[in-house]
Design a protein around this motif. Structure first.
Motif: not given
Length: 122
Positions: A38-61
């Motif tokens: 469950l936590i692996t799925l949650f972390q993967t989805i969260a990271y993909v959403l963050i990666a799609l939302t922010f640019s590759e040089d973003s501090i949040i990423l």
């Protein structure tokens, strides 16, 4: 119908919240196989959403990647503890295939068997 979906989402988010609170309160405990996935799925989805939302040089990423780099191995070590093995096995990559799917059926030195929906704080 909408209320049922909302209740299920709330239960899942409460479960994820309790898993994370246990991670920081007791990183050396145990985690059930279901909670691990469950936590692996949650972390993967969260990271993909963050990666799609922010640019590759973003501090949040950068912070999201750093967090996954730290928390991922801790969750894997907790799975090793659940199978009755030391966390050092994380250094043997082929062991991941066996231990991450194995469930212990007895208490061990890292605590009693975590029950479904219960976080082990031993």
């Amino acid at each position: 119908m909408y209320s049922c979906v909302l209740i299920i989402k709330m239960k899942i988010m409460n479960r994820i919240s309790s898993i994370y609170s246990d991670l920081f309160a007791n990183p050396m405990g145990r985690i059930t196989r279901g909670d691990f996935w469950l936590i692996t799925l949650f972390q993967t989805i969260a990271y993909v959403l963050i990666a799609l939302t922010f640019s590759e040089d973003s501090i949040i990423l950068l912070f999201a990647a750093l967090y996954l780099l730290i928390s991922g191995p801790i969750f894997q070590i907790k799975r090793y503890h659940d199978s009755g093995h030391k966390g050092w096995w994380i250094l043997v990559p082929i062991a991941n295939l066996f231990f991450l799917f194995y469930n212990s059926t007895e208490d061990n030195k890292w605590g009693p068997i975590p029950q479904k929906g219960e976080v082990n704080n031993e």
